[in-house]
Design a protein around this motif. Sequence first.
Motif, mmCIF file in Angstrom:
data_model
loop_
_atom_site.group_PDB
_atom_site.id
_atom_site.type_symbol
_atom_site.label_atom_id
_atom_site.label_comp_id
_atom_site.label_asym_id
_atom_site.label_seq_id
_atom_site.Cartn_x
_atom_site.Cartn_y
_atom_site.Cartn_z
ATOM 1 N N LEU A 95 -0.551 -2.013 4.177
ATOM 2 C CA LEU A 95 -1.269 -1.216 5.171
ATOM 3 C C LEU A 95 -1.712 -2.079 6.353
ATOM 4 O O LEU A 95 -1.574 -1.681 7.517
ATOM 5 N N ALA A 96 -2.229 -3.266 6.061
ATOM 6 C CA ALA A 96 -2.678 -4.144 7.146
ATOM 7 C C ALA A 96 -1.502 -4.596 8.001
ATOM 8 O O ALA A 96 -1.607 -4.676 9.230
ATOM 9 N N ALA A 97 -0.372 -4.894 7.358
ATOM 10 C CA ALA A 97 0.811 -5.304 8.112
ATOM 11 C C ALA A 97 1.339 -4.180 8.997
ATOM 12 O O ALA A 97 1.978 -4.441 10.029
ATOM 13 N N THR A 144 -17.882 8.286 0.904
ATOM 14 C CA THR A 144 -17.722 7.937 2.318
ATOM 15 C C THR A 144 -16.657 6.878 2.462
ATOM 16 O O THR A 144 -16.371 6.128 1.537
ATOM 17 N N ARG A 145 -16.113 6.785 3.642
ATOM 18 C CA ARG A 145 -15.099 5.797 3.920
ATOM 19 C C ARG A 145 -15.776 4.529 4.421
ATOM 20 O O ARG A 145 -16.562 4.589 5.368
ATOM 21 N N PRO A 146 -15.521 3.366 3.806
ATOM 22 C CA PRO A 146 -16.207 2.167 4.246
ATOM 23 C C PRO A 146 -15.797 1.757 5.648
ATOM 24 O O PRO A 146 -14.658 1.951 6.052
ATOM 25 N N GLU A 201 -7.683 1.736 6.435
ATOM 26 C CA GLU A 201 -7.278 2.174 5.096
ATOM 27 C C GLU A 201 -7.176 0.985 4.144
ATOM 28 O O GLU A 201 -7.586 1.073 2.975
ATOM 29 N N ALA A 202 -6.637 -0.127 4.644
ATOM 30 C CA ALA A 202 -6.531 -1.324 3.817
ATOM 31 C C ALA A 202 -7.908 -1.817 3.406
ATOM 32 O O ALA A 202 -8.146 -2.180 2.250
ATOM 33 N N GLU A 203 -8.854 -1.816 4.362
ATOM 34 C CA GLU A 203 -10.216 -2.250 4.075
ATOM 35 C C GLU A 203 -10.869 -1.365 3.026
ATOM 36 O O GLU A 203 -11.562 -1.851 2.114
ATOM 37 N N PRO A 215 -3.076 2.590 -6.008
ATOM 38 C CA PRO A 215 -3.226 2.884 -4.581
ATOM 39 C C PRO A 215 -2.127 2.195 -3.775
ATOM 40 O O PRO A 215 -1.346 1.397 -4.311
ATOM 41 N N GLU A 216 -2.077 2.510 -2.514
ATOM 42 C CA GLU A 216 -1.141 1.817 -1.636
ATOM 43 C C GLU A 216 -1.577 0.356 -1.489
ATOM 44 O O GLU A 216 -2.764 0.031 -1.565
#
Length: 465
Positions: A208-210, A242-244, A216-218, A202-203
């Motif tokens: 992603l957080a930066a 589902t997306r958390p 998405e990072a979470e 994955p990415e």
Amino acid sequence: MAVTLPTAALGTRLDRLPLSPFHRRLVVALAGMILFEWVETYSFAFVAPVLRQQWDLPLSTVAVVAGAGQLGAFAGGVLAGYLADRVGLRRTMLACVTLYCTATVACVLVQGPWQLITARTATHAGAQGMAVVAIVVLTEFVPAATRGRLQTYKVAIGSLGIPIAAWTGYFLVPAWTWGWRLVFALGLFGVVFAVLIHRWVPESPRWLAARGRTDEAEAIVCHVEAECGVLPRTGGEPPTGTRPAPSATTATTPTAAPERPRLSELWTGAHRRNFLIVTTMWVTGLLAYSAYNTWTPTLLAETGLDLDDTLLLSAVLATAAPLGALAAVPLIDRWDRRRTQLALGALSAIALLLFSLVRAPAAVLVLGCLVSLLFQMSVPFLQVYSAEVFPTRIRALGSGTSNAVSRIFNFAAPMLVAALYAGAGYTAVFVLIAALSAAGGLIAVRFGPRTTGVSLEAATTAPPR
């Protein structure tokens, strides 16, 4: 630039995870990027003697062919590092694999040295891009306590590319006049690892957080935590399909609009010192490693060994490479990486000086295997250290550019080795390689920060010690 709270919080969660099948799949997929970089880098060493015979090439032209690919590696390292920090590590790695496999087809079909120079420039660009991004991806995913060990396993698997290229060269090059084309064709198997990257990698959540994409990072960190058997900090595993929801840390922490990574950041300000340290380590380390692996078959042939004996000895020497990486596993996370690198460099220098003095095949074999083993033990130390000292926002750019700058110096190395051999002889070449092999660890111990067992966020702000 200070580390953002979301990046630090997600990094802490990744660092606390136990090793799992997710980490093992990550190592295998990313090792393929290193494997084919080394197939590409060292395949020419095993076909150069026969190409010199078939195309009636002077030694200077062999040097140009060997060195030209370094320009492609420079471009690939810088561009891939920039794109990885700009558009994403995973996407950049897949693009580099595509370039590498396409250019490999051209290497198989070339009809002369200038076509080979062009094709190898492109393959080196793709291979270098794959390798530098793979180093960063693994560095950003694995726990701090095992960061070096997993990088070493990746190097051990990836370094199988060296004996694969060597033994393929030994069995195929003398058998057919076009056997060297089959050696180059090994790179086409890189498409297998492209599929693994697409499915298993994955990415980077730190990236992603930066970039401000904390949701998405979470989601990715929650998925990795679930695979490791750890309950996400949101209170449990997200429902299937589902997306958390973002955690409290990522949902309530404002993130400024991300800036584009800039090359100028590496030359000025807080990151200049680390960039110069790591670049010097890459320059000296790569010059020594590349000169030894690229030139040993040709120089042994020049001293009187016939082609079959030279290829056999070179193949056996190359087989020691993966064993060297495995030998680094118990060391890399136990002691200060900088001091261990210095010790390995000093031992390599001694072995190289002894290697330069012997001519008997048995002595060449024993000392050559020892040199290969020590060189390969040093590789994971350099790879992981070069990624640890830069912050997430420019980690790929800093690590990739420092590696790429070494390729510019390495462009001149084949011509330097050819000139040194012509002017001062066989032994002088290995004296130079010995001096270079000891330099990187000395620079790191004297000027570099300690990173062993330290979180990435803390390592990037650590003072030299």
